[in-house]
Design a protein around this motif. Structure first.
Motif, mmCIF file in Angstrom:
data_model
loop_
_atom_site.group_PDB
_atom_site.id
_atom_site.type_symbol
_atom_site.label_atom_id
_atom_site.label_comp_id
_atom_site.label_asym_id
_atom_site.label_seq_id
_atom_site.Cartn_x
_atom_site.Cartn_y
_atom_site.Cartn_z
ATOM 1 N N ALA A 64 -4.797 89.105 -26.291
ATOM 2 C CA ALA A 64 -4.619 88.023 -27.777
ATOM 3 C C ALA A 64 -5.360 86.747 -27.137
ATOM 4 N N SER A 65 -4.718 86.233 -25.984
ATOM 5 C CA SER A 65 -5.350 84.901 -24.972
ATOM 6 C C SER A 65 -6.597 84.835 -24.594
ATOM 7 N N LEU A 66 -7.340 86.196 -23.927
ATOM 8 C CA LEU A 66 -8.196 86.382 -23.895
ATOM 9 C C LEU A 66 -9.350 86.124 -25.040
ATOM 10 N N LYS A 67 -8.923 86.986 -26.345
ATOM 11 C CA LYS A 67 -9.629 86.410 -27.307
ATOM 12 C C LYS A 67 -9.789 85.137 -27.628
ATOM 13 N N LEU A 68 -8.945 84.034 -27.689
ATOM 14 C CA LEU A 68 -9.052 83.068 -28.042
ATOM 15 C C LEU A 68 -9.608 82.320 -27.060
ATOM 16 N N PHE A 69 -9.827 82.162 -25.950
ATOM 17 C CA PHE A 69 -10.116 81.538 -24.363
ATOM 18 C C PHE A 69 -11.209 81.287 -24.699
ATOM 19 N N GLU A 70 -12.053 82.553 -25.103
ATOM 20 C CA GLU A 70 -13.566 83.399 -25.657
ATOM 21 C C GLU A 70 -13.801 83.084 -26.779
ATOM 22 N N GLU A 71 -13.302 82.292 -27.187
ATOM 23 C CA GLU A 71 -13.500 81.900 -28.936
ATOM 24 C C GLU A 71 -13.382 80.261 -29.002
ATOM 25 N N LEU A 72 -12.183 79.851 -27.733
ATOM 26 C CA LEU A 72 -13.261 78.419 -27.806
ATOM 27 C C LEU A 72 -13.995 77.605 -26.512
ATOM 28 N N GLY A 73 -14.588 78.620 -25.979
ATOM 29 C CA GLY A 73 -15.303 78.704 -24.967
ATOM 30 C C GLY A 73 -14.881 78.176 -23.836
ATOM 31 N N LEU A 74 -13.858 78.766 -23.737
ATOM 32 C CA LEU A 74 -13.224 78.461 -22.278
ATOM 33 C C LEU A 74 -13.257 79.164 -21.083
ATOM 34 N N LEU A 75 -13.190 80.559 -21.583
ATOM 35 C CA LEU A 75 -14.149 81.510 -20.616
ATOM 36 C C LEU A 75 -15.401 80.977 -19.986
ATOM 37 N N GLU A 76 -15.931 80.712 -20.567
ATOM 38 C CA GLU A 76 -17.464 80.366 -20.347
ATOM 39 C C GLU A 76 -17.434 78.991 -20.036
ATOM 40 N N GLU A 77 -16.497 77.679 -19.808
ATOM 41 C CA GLU A 77 -16.606 76.769 -19.329
ATOM 42 C C GLU A 77 -15.605 76.967 -18.176
ATOM 43 N N GLU A 78 -14.857 77.966 -17.973
ATOM 44 C CA GLU A 78 -14.208 78.170 -16.584
ATOM 45 C C GLU A 78 -14.832 78.571 -15.822
ATOM 46 N N PHE A 79 -15.325 80.014 -15.916
ATOM 47 C CA PHE A 79 -17.018 81.001 -15.182
ATOM 48 C C PHE A 79 -18.174 80.545 -14.658
ATOM 49 N N GLY A 80 -18.424 80.117 -16.638
ATOM 50 C CA GLY A 80 -19.785 79.467 -16.742
ATOM 51 C C GLY A 80 -20.707 81.269 -16.351
ATOM 52 N N ASP A 81 -21.835 80.870 -16.508
ATOM 53 C CA ASP A 81 -22.410 81.919 -17.024
ATOM 54 C C ASP A 81 -23.433 82.076 -15.921
ATOM 55 N N ALA A 82 -22.507 83.807 -15.300
ATOM 56 C CA ALA A 82 -23.064 84.245 -13.789
ATOM 57 C C ALA A 82 -24.222 83.905 -13.347
#
Length: 106
Positions: A64-82
């Motif tokens: 649930a947290s990963l889904k929310l982080f992804e929807e908010l763009g936080l995973l992209e912000e945290e890890f960026g595009d490899a």
């Protein structure tokens, strides 16, 4: 921003000192120190902050947290595009910039 991100333990290096493991953050895999959760097992979820797994997390909460982080763009912000990150580290411009620069062969 530096988040504490849930991830799934996909491998553990028992011979490493300190104890480390490979953690999957919704497709992005990174090494993390597992010393604070040394009894964690492959397949379990942990919360990782600045390279350290801090605690175990149940799968439902982690997903649930990963889904929310992804929807908010936080995973992209945290890890960026490899690929973009690798290009930056190599000193290359991102593909989109190279295409728009007019320097490509015609």
């Amino acid at each position: 921003m530096c988040l504490a991100v849930p991830g799934k333990v996909v491998a553990i290096d028992d011979s490493a000192d300190p104890l480390t493991g490979l953690i999957d953050f919704g497709g992005v895999r990174k090494q993390a120190c597992l010393e604070y959760v040394s009894d964690v097992r492959v397949g379990e979820y942990v919360i990782v902050h600045v390279g350290f797994a801090l605690q175990r997390l149940d799968e439902e909460s982690a997903l649930a947290s990963l889904k929310l982080f992804e929807e908010l763009g936080l995973l992209e912000e945290e890890f960026g595009d490899a690929w973009e990150q690798a290009a930056k580290e190599a000193g290359d411009a991102p593909v989109a910039e190279r295409q728009d620069s007019g320097s490509e062969a015609r």
